[in-house]
Design an enzyme around this catalytic site. Structure first.
Site, PDB file in Angstrom:
ATOM      1  N   LYS A 175       0.829  -1.215   0.000  1.00  0.00           N
ATOM      2  CA  LYS A 175       0.000   0.000   0.000  1.00  0.00           C
ATOM      3  C   LYS A 175       0.862   1.263   0.000  1.00  0.00           C
ATOM      4  O   LYS A 175       0.622   2.205  -0.769  1.00  0.00           O
ATOM      5  CB  LYS A 175      -0.924  -0.008   1.229  1.00  0.00           C
ATOM      6  CG  LYS A 175      -1.807  -1.235   1.335  1.00  0.00           C
ATOM      7  CD  LYS A 175      -2.654  -1.207   2.580  1.00  0.00           C
ATOM      8  CE  LYS A 175      -1.837  -1.260   3.860  1.00  0.00           C
ATOM      9  NZ  LYS A 175      -1.063  -2.515   4.010  1.00  0.00           N
ATOM     10  N   THR A 176       1.867   1.283   0.881  1.00  0.00           N
ATOM     11  CA  THR A 176       2.719   2.470   0.999  1.00  0.00           C
ATOM     12  C   THR A 176       3.490   2.725  -0.286  1.00  0.00           C
ATOM     13  O   THR A 176       3.609   3.866  -0.744  1.00  0.00           O
ATOM     14  CB  THR A 176       3.703   2.307   2.179  1.00  0.00           C
ATOM     15  OG1 THR A 176       2.963   2.019   3.370  1.00  0.00           O
ATOM     16  CG2 THR A 176       4.531   3.550   2.381  1.00  0.00           C
TER      17      THR A 176
ATOM     18  N   ASP B 215       0.821   7.657   6.005  1.00  0.00           N
ATOM     19  CA  ASP B 215       1.122   6.236   6.047  1.00  0.00           C
ATOM     20  C   ASP B 215       0.724   5.632   7.385  1.00  0.00           C
ATOM     21  O   ASP B 215       0.885   6.269   8.442  1.00  0.00           O
ATOM     22  CB  ASP B 215       2.622   6.026   5.795  1.00  0.00           C
ATOM     23  CG  ASP B 215       2.971   4.559   5.597  1.00  0.00           C
ATOM     24  OD1 ASP B 215       2.105   3.813   5.109  1.00  0.00           O
ATOM     25  OD2 ASP B 215       4.104   4.171   5.919  1.00  0.00           O
ATOM     26  N   ASP B 216       0.220   4.385   7.325  1.00  0.00           N
ATOM     27  CA  ASP B 216      -0.083   3.628   8.548  1.00  0.00           C
ATOM     28  C   ASP B 216      -0.987   4.438   9.483  1.00  0.00           C
ATOM     29  O   ASP B 216      -0.616   4.787  10.610  1.00  0.00           O
ATOM     30  CB  ASP B 216       1.235   3.280   9.253  1.00  0.00           C
ATOM     31  CG  ASP B 216       1.208   1.872   9.814  1.00  0.00           C
ATOM     32  OD1 ASP B 216       0.121   1.280   9.842  1.00  0.00           O
ATOM     33  OD2 ASP B 216       2.267   1.373  10.233  1.00  0.00           O
TER      34      ASP B 216
ATOM     35  N   LYS C  71     -11.574  16.824   5.617  1.00  0.00           N
ATOM     36  CA  LYS C  71     -12.777  17.409   5.009  1.00  0.00           C
ATOM     37  C   LYS C  71     -12.642  18.906   4.744  1.00  0.00           C
ATOM     38  O   LYS C  71     -13.488  19.499   4.067  1.00  0.00           O
ATOM     39  CB  LYS C  71     -13.983  17.179   5.934  1.00  0.00           C
ATOM     40  CG  LYS C  71     -14.430  15.725   5.998  1.00  0.00           C
ATOM     41  CD  LYS C  71     -15.675  15.577   6.846  1.00  0.00           C
ATOM     42  CE  LYS C  71     -16.185  14.143   6.849  1.00  0.00           C
ATOM     43  NZ  LYS C  71     -17.401  13.981   7.660  1.00  0.00           N
TER      44      LYS C  71
ATOM     45  N   LYS D  15       5.643  -7.757   0.249  1.00  0.00           N
ATOM     46  CA  LYS D  15       6.831  -7.460   1.058  1.00  0.00           C
ATOM     47  C   LYS D  15       7.435  -8.734   1.628  1.00  0.00           C
ATOM     48  O   LYS D  15       8.653  -8.935   1.612  1.00  0.00           O
ATOM     49  CB  LYS D  15       6.468  -6.494   2.193  1.00  0.00           C
ATOM     50  CG  LYS D  15       7.675  -6.007   2.979  1.00  0.00           C
ATOM     51  CD  LYS D  15       7.287  -5.075   4.119  1.00  0.00           C
ATOM     52  CE  LYS D  15       6.846  -3.739   3.612  1.00  0.00           C
ATOM     53  NZ  LYS D  15       6.615  -2.764   4.716  1.00  0.00           N
TER      54      LYS D  15
END
Length: 524
Positions: free
Chosen positions: A330-331, A384-385, A412, A494
Protein backbone atom coordinates in the site's frame (compact mmCIF):
# COMPACT_ATOMS: atom_id res chain seq x y z
CA UNK A 1 15.18 46.45 -8.84
CA UNK A 2 17.02 43.20 -8.29
CA UNK A 3 13.93 41.21 -7.29
CA UNK A 4 12.71 38.27 -9.35
CA UNK A 5 9.50 36.28 -9.37
CA UNK A 6 7.35 38.92 -7.62
CA UNK A 7 5.92 40.89 -10.53
CA UNK A 8 2.27 40.22 -9.67
CA UNK A 9 2.86 41.00 -5.97
CA UNK A 10 4.54 44.31 -6.81
CA UNK A 11 1.72 45.24 -9.17
CA UNK A 12 -0.99 44.54 -6.59
CA UNK A 13 0.93 46.29 -3.82
CA UNK A 14 1.48 49.40 -5.95
CA UNK A 15 -2.22 49.59 -6.82
CA UNK A 16 -3.36 49.14 -3.22
CA UNK A 17 -0.79 51.15 -1.29
CA UNK A 18 1.05 53.60 -3.53
CA UNK A 19 -1.18 54.66 -6.46
CA UNK A 20 -3.10 57.16 -4.34
CA UNK A 21 0.15 58.80 -3.16
CA UNK A 22 1.15 59.78 -6.72
CA UNK A 23 -1.83 62.09 -7.18
CA UNK A 24 -2.06 65.60 -5.65
CA UNK A 25 -3.26 65.64 -2.01
CA UNK A 26 -6.12 67.97 -3.02
CA UNK A 27 -7.59 65.32 -5.34
CA UNK A 28 -7.31 62.62 -2.68
CA UNK A 29 -8.97 64.97 -0.19
CA UNK A 30 -11.85 65.58 -2.61
CA UNK A 31 -12.42 61.84 -2.78
CA UNK A 32 -12.61 61.70 1.01
CA UNK A 33 -10.21 58.80 1.43
CA UNK A 34 -7.06 58.15 3.39
CA UNK A 35 -3.94 56.49 2.11
CA UNK A 36 -3.19 52.90 3.06
CA UNK A 37 -1.12 52.98 6.24
CA UNK A 38 0.05 49.38 6.57
CA UNK A 39 1.19 46.43 4.48
CA UNK A 40 1.77 42.94 5.82
CA UNK A 41 4.13 40.70 3.84
CA UNK A 42 3.87 37.07 4.88
CA UNK A 43 5.04 33.72 3.56
CA UNK A 44 7.71 31.04 3.99
CA UNK A 45 11.24 32.08 5.04
CA UNK A 46 13.58 33.09 2.22
CA UNK A 47 10.94 34.11 -0.33
CA UNK A 48 11.97 37.79 -0.50
CA UNK A 49 9.84 39.63 2.08
CA UNK A 50 12.70 41.64 3.58
CA UNK A 51 14.22 42.30 0.15
CA UNK A 52 10.90 43.61 -1.15
CA UNK A 53 10.49 45.92 1.85
CA UNK A 54 13.97 47.35 1.29
CA UNK A 55 13.25 48.04 -2.38
CA UNK A 56 9.91 49.68 -1.57
CA UNK A 57 11.78 52.16 0.61
CA UNK A 58 14.18 52.96 -2.25
CA UNK A 59 11.38 53.14 -4.83
CA UNK A 60 9.42 55.88 -3.06
CA UNK A 61 10.78 59.41 -2.93
CA UNK A 62 10.19 59.60 0.77
CA UNK A 63 12.56 59.76 3.68
CA UNK A 64 15.02 57.00 4.41
CA UNK A 65 12.89 54.20 5.90
CA UNK A 66 13.30 53.20 9.52
CA UNK A 67 14.04 49.49 9.67
CA UNK A 68 13.24 47.83 12.99
CA UNK A 69 13.83 44.21 13.96
CA UNK A 70 10.86 43.13 16.06
CA UNK A 71 12.81 41.85 19.09
CA UNK A 72 14.85 45.11 19.28
CA UNK A 73 11.74 46.98 20.39
CA UNK A 74 11.34 44.90 23.55
CA UNK A 75 13.11 46.02 26.72
CA UNK A 76 13.40 44.67 30.25
CA UNK A 77 12.65 48.12 31.75
CA UNK A 78 9.05 49.03 32.57
CA UNK A 79 7.53 51.25 29.90
CA UNK A 80 10.65 51.28 27.72
CA UNK A 81 9.15 48.97 25.06
CA UNK A 82 6.16 51.30 24.59
CA UNK A 83 8.51 54.30 24.50
CA UNK A 84 10.51 52.65 21.71
CA UNK A 85 7.33 52.37 19.65
CA UNK A 86 6.42 56.04 20.26
CA UNK A 87 9.90 57.21 19.18
CA UNK A 88 9.41 55.60 15.77
CA UNK A 89 6.45 57.94 15.07
CA UNK A 90 7.83 61.23 16.47
CA UNK A 91 9.27 62.51 13.17
CA UNK A 92 6.09 61.76 11.24
CA UNK A 93 3.89 63.39 13.91
CA UNK A 94 6.01 66.54 14.04
CA UNK A 95 6.03 67.02 10.26
CA UNK A 96 2.31 66.28 9.92
CA UNK A 97 1.49 69.00 12.48
CA UNK A 98 3.56 71.52 10.50
CA UNK A 99 2.74 70.63 6.88
CA UNK A 100 -0.42 68.52 7.03
CA UNK A 101 -1.13 66.62 3.81
CA UNK A 102 1.95 68.13 2.15
CA UNK A 103 4.35 66.32 4.47
CA UNK A 104 6.60 63.65 3.00
CA UNK A 105 6.04 59.95 3.47
CA UNK A 106 7.58 58.25 6.52
CA UNK A 107 8.16 54.52 6.15
CA UNK A 108 8.66 52.21 9.13
CA UNK A 109 9.63 48.61 8.34
CA UNK A 110 9.09 45.93 11.01
CA UNK A 111 10.99 42.70 10.44
CA UNK A 112 9.76 39.65 12.41
CA UNK A 113 6.56 41.47 13.34
CA UNK A 114 5.18 38.41 15.12
CA UNK A 115 7.84 38.89 17.85
CA UNK A 116 6.12 42.03 19.16
CA UNK A 117 2.52 41.77 17.92
CA UNK A 118 1.35 38.40 19.18
CA UNK A 119 -2.31 37.86 19.96
CA UNK A 120 -3.12 39.78 23.14
CA UNK A 121 -3.67 37.48 26.07
CA UNK A 122 -1.66 34.65 24.50
CA UNK A 123 1.44 35.18 26.67
CA UNK A 124 1.42 33.92 30.25
CA UNK A 125 4.47 35.77 31.59
CA UNK A 126 2.29 37.95 33.90
CA UNK A 127 4.10 41.13 32.76
CA UNK A 128 1.64 42.33 30.14
CA UNK A 129 4.50 43.90 28.18
CA UNK A 130 3.56 42.19 24.92
CA UNK A 131 -0.05 43.39 25.14
CA UNK A 132 1.06 46.97 25.94
CA UNK A 133 3.36 47.07 22.92
CA UNK A 134 0.51 45.92 20.65
CA UNK A 135 -1.84 48.50 22.19
CA UNK A 136 0.72 51.27 21.65
CA UNK A 137 1.25 50.33 17.99
CA UNK A 138 -2.52 50.13 17.39
CA UNK A 139 -3.01 53.61 18.89
CA UNK A 140 -0.24 55.13 16.79
CA UNK A 141 -1.40 53.60 13.51
CA UNK A 142 -5.11 54.45 13.75
CA UNK A 143 -5.79 56.10 17.07
CA UNK A 144 -7.46 59.38 17.98
CA UNK A 145 -4.69 61.43 16.34
CA UNK A 146 -4.66 60.01 12.85
CA UNK A 147 -1.58 60.38 10.68
CA UNK A 148 -1.80 60.22 6.89
CA UNK A 149 1.92 60.43 6.15
CA UNK A 150 3.08 57.05 7.44
CA UNK A 151 3.42 53.64 5.88
CA UNK A 152 4.08 50.62 8.09
CA UNK A 153 5.48 47.51 6.37
CA UNK A 154 5.44 44.40 8.53
CA UNK A 155 7.02 41.05 7.66
CA UNK A 156 6.37 37.66 9.17
CA UNK A 157 6.17 33.97 8.32
CA UNK A 158 3.58 33.44 11.11
CA UNK A 159 0.58 35.51 10.15
CA UNK A 160 -1.61 33.38 12.42
CA UNK A 161 0.25 34.67 15.51
CA UNK A 162 -0.40 38.38 14.88
CA UNK A 163 -3.17 40.17 16.78
CA UNK A 164 -6.33 40.47 14.67
CA UNK A 165 -6.86 44.15 15.53
CA UNK A 166 -3.64 45.01 13.69
CA UNK A 167 -4.87 43.35 10.50
CA UNK A 168 -8.10 45.30 10.03
CA UNK A 169 -8.62 48.07 7.41
CA UNK A 170 -7.10 51.35 8.55
CA UNK A 171 -4.08 49.58 9.97
CA UNK A 172 -2.30 46.76 8.15
CA UNK A 173 -5.05 46.33 5.62
CA UNK A 174 -3.01 45.11 2.64
CA UNK A 175 -2.01 41.46 3.18
CA UNK A 176 0.42 40.25 0.55
CA UNK A 177 1.47 36.61 0.48
CA UNK A 178 5.01 36.22 -0.79
CA UNK A 179 5.00 32.57 -1.82
CA UNK A 180 7.40 30.26 -3.58
CA UNK A 181 8.42 31.51 -7.03
CA UNK A 182 7.07 29.65 -10.04
CA UNK A 183 9.27 28.50 -12.95
CA UNK A 184 9.26 31.95 -14.58
CA UNK A 185 10.07 33.59 -11.26
CA UNK A 186 12.94 31.18 -10.60
CA UNK A 187 14.37 32.01 -14.04
CA UNK A 188 14.26 35.73 -13.18
CA UNK A 189 16.01 35.09 -9.86
CA UNK A 190 18.69 32.94 -11.51
CA UNK A 191 19.32 35.70 -14.07
CA UNK A 192 19.70 38.25 -11.27
CA UNK A 193 22.19 36.15 -9.29
CA UNK A 194 24.24 35.23 -12.37
CA UNK A 195 24.11 38.65 -14.07
CA UNK A 196 27.66 39.62 -13.02
CA UNK A 197 28.98 36.25 -14.21
CA UNK A 198 27.25 36.74 -17.57
CA UNK A 199 28.56 40.30 -17.97
CA UNK A 200 32.12 39.23 -17.18
CA UNK A 201 31.97 36.08 -19.33
CA UNK A 202 32.46 33.74 -16.36
CA UNK A 203 29.24 31.75 -16.88
CA UNK A 204 30.02 28.91 -19.28
CA UNK A 205 27.98 28.51 -22.47
CA UNK A 206 26.75 25.06 -21.39
CA UNK A 207 24.80 26.56 -18.46
CA UNK A 208 21.11 26.68 -19.35
CA UNK A 209 19.25 28.85 -16.83
CA UNK A 210 15.87 27.67 -18.14
CA UNK A 211 16.91 24.08 -17.37
CA UNK A 212 17.97 25.13 -13.88
CA UNK A 213 14.66 26.91 -13.30
CA UNK A 214 12.92 23.56 -13.93
CA UNK A 215 15.32 21.62 -11.70
CA UNK A 216 14.93 24.04 -8.77
CA UNK A 217 11.28 23.19 -8.06
CA UNK A 218 10.15 24.51 -4.63
CA UNK A 219 13.32 26.60 -4.19
CA UNK A 220 12.93 29.98 -2.50
CA UNK A 221 14.89 33.01 -3.70
CA UNK A 222 17.34 32.57 -0.80
CA UNK A 223 17.88 28.92 -1.70
CA UNK A 224 18.54 29.82 -5.34
CA UNK A 225 21.13 32.33 -4.10
CA UNK A 226 22.68 29.51 -2.03
CA UNK A 227 22.66 27.27 -5.11
CA UNK A 228 24.64 29.83 -7.13
CA UNK A 229 27.16 30.21 -4.30
CA UNK A 230 27.57 26.44 -4.08
CA UNK A 231 28.12 26.23 -7.86
CA UNK A 232 30.83 28.89 -7.68
CA UNK A 233 32.55 26.93 -4.90
CA UNK A 234 32.86 23.96 -7.27
CA UNK A 235 34.34 26.26 -9.91
CA UNK A 236 36.84 27.73 -7.41
CA UNK A 237 37.81 24.27 -6.26
CA UNK A 238 39.00 23.32 -9.76
CA UNK A 239 41.57 26.14 -9.62
CA UNK A 240 42.97 25.52 -6.14
CA UNK A 241 46.50 24.17 -6.04
CA UNK A 242 46.54 20.54 -4.98
CA UNK A 243 47.60 20.08 -1.36
CA UNK A 244 47.43 23.73 -0.30
CA UNK A 245 44.90 26.26 0.91
CA UNK A 246 47.22 29.21 0.44
CA UNK A 247 47.49 29.48 -3.33
CA UNK A 248 45.51 29.16 -6.50
CA UNK A 249 46.45 27.85 -9.91
CA UNK A 250 47.84 30.23 -12.53
CA UNK A 251 45.04 29.70 -15.07
CA UNK A 252 42.48 31.99 -13.40
CA UNK A 253 41.52 33.58 -16.72
CA UNK A 254 40.05 30.19 -17.66
CA UNK A 255 37.79 30.05 -14.60
CA UNK A 256 34.22 29.32 -15.69
CA UNK A 257 31.14 28.26 -13.78
CA UNK A 258 29.90 25.24 -15.70
CA UNK A 259 26.69 23.22 -15.91
CA UNK A 260 28.38 20.41 -13.94
CA UNK A 261 29.01 22.88 -11.10
CA UNK A 262 25.29 23.65 -10.86
CA UNK A 263 24.37 19.97 -11.01
CA UNK A 264 26.84 19.33 -8.17
CA UNK A 265 25.29 22.21 -6.23
CA UNK A 266 21.84 20.66 -6.64
CA UNK A 267 23.14 17.64 -4.73
CA UNK A 268 24.11 19.94 -1.83
CA UNK A 269 21.38 22.56 -1.73
CA UNK A 270 17.85 21.24 -1.29
CA UNK A 271 14.50 22.98 -1.02
CA UNK A 272 13.33 23.18 2.59
CA UNK A 273 9.70 23.51 1.52
CA UNK A 274 7.66 21.17 -0.57
CA UNK A 275 8.86 17.72 -1.45
CA UNK A 276 9.72 14.68 0.68
CA UNK A 277 11.08 12.82 -2.34
CA UNK A 278 13.87 11.07 -0.40
CA UNK A 279 11.43 9.77 2.22
CA UNK A 280 8.96 8.66 -0.43
CA UNK A 281 11.69 7.03 -2.52
CA UNK A 282 12.67 4.95 0.52
CA UNK A 283 9.10 3.59 0.54
CA UNK A 284 9.61 2.23 -3.00
CA UNK A 285 13.06 0.67 -2.60
CA UNK A 286 12.33 -2.20 -4.99
CA UNK A 287 10.19 -0.19 -7.37
CA UNK A 288 6.72 -1.26 -8.47
CA UNK A 289 6.64 -4.87 -9.70
CA UNK A 290 3.68 -5.36 -12.02
CA UNK A 291 2.96 -8.95 -11.06
CA UNK A 292 -0.75 -8.73 -11.89
CA UNK A 293 -3.15 -6.54 -13.95
CA UNK A 294 -4.48 -5.21 -10.64
CA UNK A 295 -1.27 -3.21 -10.09
CA UNK A 296 -1.68 -1.34 -13.37
CA UNK A 297 -5.34 -0.77 -12.56
CA UNK A 298 -4.49 0.74 -9.14
CA UNK A 299 -1.80 3.00 -10.63
CA UNK A 300 -4.32 4.13 -13.26
CA UNK A 301 -6.85 4.84 -10.52
CA UNK A 302 -4.24 6.95 -8.71
CA UNK A 303 -3.37 8.81 -11.91
CA UNK A 304 -7.05 9.60 -12.46
CA UNK A 305 -7.24 11.06 -8.95
CA UNK A 306 -4.20 13.20 -9.69
CA UNK A 307 -5.78 14.48 -12.91
CA UNK A 308 -9.04 15.11 -11.08
CA UNK A 309 -7.27 17.34 -8.56
CA UNK A 310 -5.39 19.13 -11.36
CA UNK A 311 -8.29 19.83 -13.68
CA UNK A 312 -11.65 19.54 -11.95
CA UNK A 313 -13.17 22.86 -10.84
CA UNK A 314 -15.64 21.10 -8.54
CA UNK A 315 -13.29 18.92 -6.47
CA UNK A 316 -10.26 20.87 -5.19
CA UNK A 317 -9.91 18.28 -2.40
CA UNK A 318 -9.67 14.54 -3.14
CA UNK A 319 -8.77 11.88 -0.58
CA UNK A 320 -8.24 8.16 -1.12
CA UNK A 321 -7.71 5.38 1.41
CA UNK A 322 -5.57 2.38 0.40
CA UNK A 323 -6.35 -0.58 2.65
CA UNK A 324 -5.27 -4.22 2.77
CA UNK A 325 -3.16 -6.75 4.69
CA UNK A 326 0.20 -5.77 6.13
CA UNK A 327 2.96 -5.92 3.51
CA UNK A 328 0.57 -5.80 0.54
CA UNK A 329 2.40 -2.81 -0.96
CA UNK A 330 0.00 0.00 0.00
CA UNK A 331 2.72 2.47 1.00
CA UNK A 332 4.75 1.80 -2.16
CA UNK A 333 1.69 2.40 -4.34
CA UNK A 334 0.75 5.62 -2.50
CA UNK A 335 4.35 6.90 -2.71
CA UNK A 336 4.54 6.08 -6.43
CA UNK A 337 1.27 7.86 -7.19
CA UNK A 338 2.48 10.90 -5.23
CA UNK A 339 5.89 11.07 -6.95
CA UNK A 340 4.42 10.55 -10.42
CA UNK A 341 2.04 13.47 -9.87
CA UNK A 342 5.05 15.85 -9.93
CA UNK A 343 3.10 18.29 -7.77
CA UNK A 344 5.19 21.11 -6.24
CA UNK A 345 4.28 20.08 -2.67
CA UNK A 346 4.60 16.41 -1.72
CA UNK A 347 4.79 15.44 1.96
CA UNK A 348 4.84 12.16 3.86
CA UNK A 349 3.26 11.92 7.31
CA UNK A 350 4.44 8.69 8.91
CA UNK A 351 4.57 7.27 12.46
CA UNK A 352 8.40 7.13 12.27
CA UNK A 353 8.65 10.93 12.19
CA UNK A 354 6.43 11.25 15.27
CA UNK A 355 8.12 8.83 17.66
CA UNK A 356 8.24 10.41 21.12
CA UNK A 357 5.66 13.11 20.35
CA UNK A 358 2.77 13.78 22.69
CA UNK A 359 -0.80 13.86 21.37
CA UNK A 360 -0.71 17.69 21.30
CA UNK A 361 2.58 17.69 19.36
CA UNK A 362 1.21 15.15 16.86
CA UNK A 363 -1.88 17.25 16.21
CA UNK A 364 0.29 20.34 15.66
CA UNK A 365 2.70 18.46 13.36
CA UNK A 366 -0.11 17.05 11.18
CA UNK A 367 -1.94 20.40 11.07
CA UNK A 368 1.32 22.16 10.09
CA UNK A 369 1.76 19.87 7.06
CA UNK A 370 -1.79 20.64 5.90
CA UNK A 371 -1.27 24.38 6.46
CA UNK A 372 1.95 24.26 4.42
CA UNK A 373 0.13 22.40 1.63
CA UNK A 374 -2.33 25.30 1.30
CA UNK A 375 0.57 27.56 0.22
CA UNK A 376 1.12 25.53 -2.94
CA UNK A 377 -1.29 25.51 -5.90
CA UNK A 378 -1.04 21.68 -6.16
CA UNK A 379 -0.22 19.42 -3.21
CA UNK A 380 -0.12 15.74 -2.26
CA UNK A 381 -0.02 14.47 1.32
CA UNK A 382 0.67 10.78 2.00
CA UNK A 383 -0.49 9.61 5.44
CA UNK A 384 1.12 6.24 6.05
CA UNK A 385 -0.08 3.63 8.55
CA UNK A 386 -3.08 5.64 9.71
CA UNK A 387 -3.85 3.43 12.71
CA UNK A 388 -0.31 3.97 14.04
CA UNK A 389 -0.71 7.74 13.70
CA UNK A 390 -3.86 7.32 15.82
CA UNK A 391 -1.92 5.36 18.50
CA UNK A 392 -4.34 2.47 18.02
CA UNK A 393 -3.65 -0.77 19.86
CA UNK A 394 -6.03 -3.76 19.97
CA UNK A 395 -5.19 -4.44 23.64
CA UNK A 396 -7.78 -2.35 25.43
CA UNK A 397 -8.70 -0.78 22.09
CA UNK A 398 -6.84 2.40 22.90
CA UNK A 399 -6.45 5.27 20.41
CA UNK A 400 -5.85 9.04 20.44
CA UNK A 401 -9.16 10.85 20.13
CA UNK A 402 -7.43 14.24 19.68
CA UNK A 403 -5.39 13.03 16.69
CA UNK A 404 -8.42 11.26 15.20
CA UNK A 405 -10.61 14.37 15.44
CA UNK A 406 -7.85 16.53 13.93
CA UNK A 407 -7.38 14.13 10.98
CA UNK A 408 -11.15 13.89 10.43
CA UNK A 409 -11.46 17.70 10.29
CA UNK A 410 -8.41 18.21 8.06
CA UNK A 411 -9.53 15.51 5.59
CA UNK A 412 -12.78 17.41 5.01
CA UNK A 413 -11.41 20.97 5.13
CA UNK A 414 -11.52 22.58 1.69
CA UNK A 415 -8.25 24.25 0.59
CA UNK A 416 -8.24 28.04 0.01
CA UNK A 417 -9.41 29.32 -3.35
CA UNK A 418 -6.99 28.43 -6.14
CA UNK A 419 -5.31 25.66 -4.12
CA UNK A 420 -5.82 21.92 -4.70
CA UNK A 421 -4.98 18.98 -2.47
CA UNK A 422 -4.78 15.19 -2.88
CA UNK A 423 -4.54 13.08 0.29
CA UNK A 424 -3.45 9.42 0.08
CA UNK A 425 -3.71 7.37 3.27
CA UNK A 426 -2.86 3.73 4.03
CA UNK A 427 -4.16 1.37 6.69
CA UNK A 428 -4.25 -2.31 7.61
CA UNK A 429 -7.19 -1.76 10.00
CA UNK A 430 -10.09 -0.87 7.75
CA UNK A 431 -12.61 -2.21 10.28
CA UNK A 432 -11.16 -0.04 13.06
CA UNK A 433 -11.42 3.14 10.96
CA UNK A 434 -15.02 2.16 10.18
CA UNK A 435 -15.80 1.98 13.92
CA UNK A 436 -14.19 5.42 14.38
CA UNK A 437 -16.43 6.88 11.62
CA UNK A 438 -13.25 7.96 9.85
CA UNK A 439 -14.08 6.27 6.54
CA UNK A 440 -16.68 8.94 5.77
CA UNK A 441 -13.86 11.50 5.64
CA UNK A 442 -12.39 9.87 2.51
CA UNK A 443 -13.84 10.48 -0.92
CA UNK A 444 -12.79 7.02 -2.20
CA UNK A 445 -11.16 3.72 -1.16
CA UNK A 446 -8.95 1.17 -2.91
CA UNK A 447 -8.27 -2.39 -1.75
CA UNK A 448 -4.71 -3.63 -2.23
CA UNK A 449 -4.78 -7.41 -2.44
CA UNK A 450 -2.08 -9.91 -1.41
CA UNK A 451 -0.31 -12.14 -3.93
CA UNK A 452 -2.77 -15.05 -4.41
CA UNK A 453 -1.50 -17.24 -7.27
CA UNK A 454 1.71 -18.75 -8.58
CA UNK A 455 1.51 -16.71 -11.78
CA UNK A 456 2.06 -13.56 -9.71
CA UNK A 457 4.83 -15.26 -7.70
CA UNK A 458 6.52 -16.28 -10.93
CA UNK A 459 6.36 -12.69 -12.22
CA UNK A 460 8.01 -11.35 -9.04
CA UNK A 461 10.73 -14.03 -9.07
CA UNK A 462 11.45 -13.32 -12.73
CA UNK A 463 11.59 -9.57 -12.15
CA UNK A 464 14.08 -9.92 -9.29
CA UNK A 465 16.17 -12.55 -11.13
CA UNK A 466 16.40 -14.94 -8.19
CA UNK A 467 17.56 -17.91 -10.25
CA UNK A 468 20.43 -18.13 -12.68
CA UNK A 469 18.34 -19.68 -15.44
CA UNK A 470 14.74 -19.94 -16.57
CA UNK A 471 14.93 -23.72 -16.06
CA UNK A 472 15.64 -23.23 -12.33
CA UNK A 473 12.71 -20.84 -12.04
CA UNK A 474 10.35 -23.23 -13.82
CA UNK A 475 11.56 -26.10 -11.59
CA UNK A 476 10.84 -24.05 -8.45
CA UNK A 477 7.38 -23.06 -9.69
CA UNK A 478 6.53 -26.66 -10.66
CA UNK A 479 7.59 -27.89 -7.20
CA UNK A 480 5.38 -25.29 -5.53
CA UNK A 481 2.45 -26.24 -7.76
CA UNK A 482 2.79 -29.93 -6.83
CA UNK A 483 2.73 -29.03 -3.13
CA UNK A 484 -0.79 -27.61 -3.50
CA UNK A 485 0.29 -24.22 -2.13
CA UNK A 486 -1.81 -22.21 -4.57
CA UNK A 487 -5.13 -23.27 -3.03
CA UNK A 488 -4.43 -21.38 0.19
CA UNK A 489 -1.92 -18.78 -0.99
CA UNK A 490 -2.18 -15.25 0.38
CA UNK A 491 1.16 -13.55 0.93
CA UNK A 492 2.08 -9.88 1.01
CA UNK A 493 4.50 -8.75 -1.66
CA UNK A 494 6.83 -7.46 1.06
CA UNK A 495 7.07 -10.93 2.65
CA UNK A 496 7.57 -12.44 -0.78
CA UNK A 497 10.49 -10.08 -1.43
CA UNK A 498 12.06 -11.02 1.93
CA UNK A 499 11.68 -14.71 1.09
CA UNK A 500 13.32 -14.21 -2.31
CA UNK A 501 16.27 -12.27 -0.89
CA UNK A 502 16.81 -14.88 1.82
CA UNK A 503 16.84 -17.69 -0.77
CA UNK A 504 19.34 -15.72 -2.86
CA UNK A 505 21.91 -16.09 -0.06
CA UNK A 506 21.55 -19.90 0.14
CA UNK A 507 23.74 -22.35 -1.79
CA UNK A 508 20.53 -24.15 -2.85
CA UNK A 509 18.19 -21.24 -3.78
CA UNK A 510 15.52 -23.54 -5.27
CA UNK A 511 15.22 -25.71 -2.17
CA UNK A 512 15.34 -22.74 0.19
CA UNK A 513 12.74 -20.77 -1.77
CA UNK A 514 10.29 -23.68 -1.98
CA UNK A 515 10.57 -24.58 1.70
CA UNK A 516 10.28 -20.96 2.87
CA UNK A 517 7.29 -20.30 0.65
CA UNK A 518 5.48 -23.31 2.09
CA UNK A 519 6.32 -22.16 5.60
CA UNK A 520 5.07 -18.61 4.94
CA UNK A 521 1.78 -19.69 3.36
CA UNK A 522 1.08 -22.39 5.97
CA UNK A 523 1.81 -19.91 8.78
CA UNK A 524 -1.34 -18.00 7.89
Amino acid sequence: MGIGGLDAEFSNMFRRAFASRIFPPSLVEKMGIQHVKGILLYGPPGTGKTLMAREIGKMLNGREPKIVNGPEVLSKFVGQSEENIRKLFIDAETEYKDKGEDSSLHIIIFDELDAICKQRGSKNDNTGVGDSVVNQLLAKMDGVEQLNNILIIGMTNRKDMIDEALLRPGRMEVHMEIGLPDETGRLQILKIHTSKMTQNNILDVDVDLEELSVLTKNFTGAEINGLVKSATSFAFNRHVKVGTLAGVAADLEDLKVQRADFLGALEEVHAAFGSSEEELASCVTNGIIRYSPQIDQMLLEGKLRVEQVKKSERTPLVSMLLHGRAGAGKTALAATIAMQSEFPFIKLISPETMVGMSEFQKVNAIARVFQDSYRSPLSVIVMDDLERLLDYTPIGARFSNSVMQAIAVLLKKQPPKGRRLLVLATTTRHNVLAEMDLLDSFSSEMYVENVRDLTAVNAVVKELELFQSDNDRRTAMATLAKSGIEEKMSIGVKRLLMTIEKARQDSDPIGRFVSDMNAEVNAF
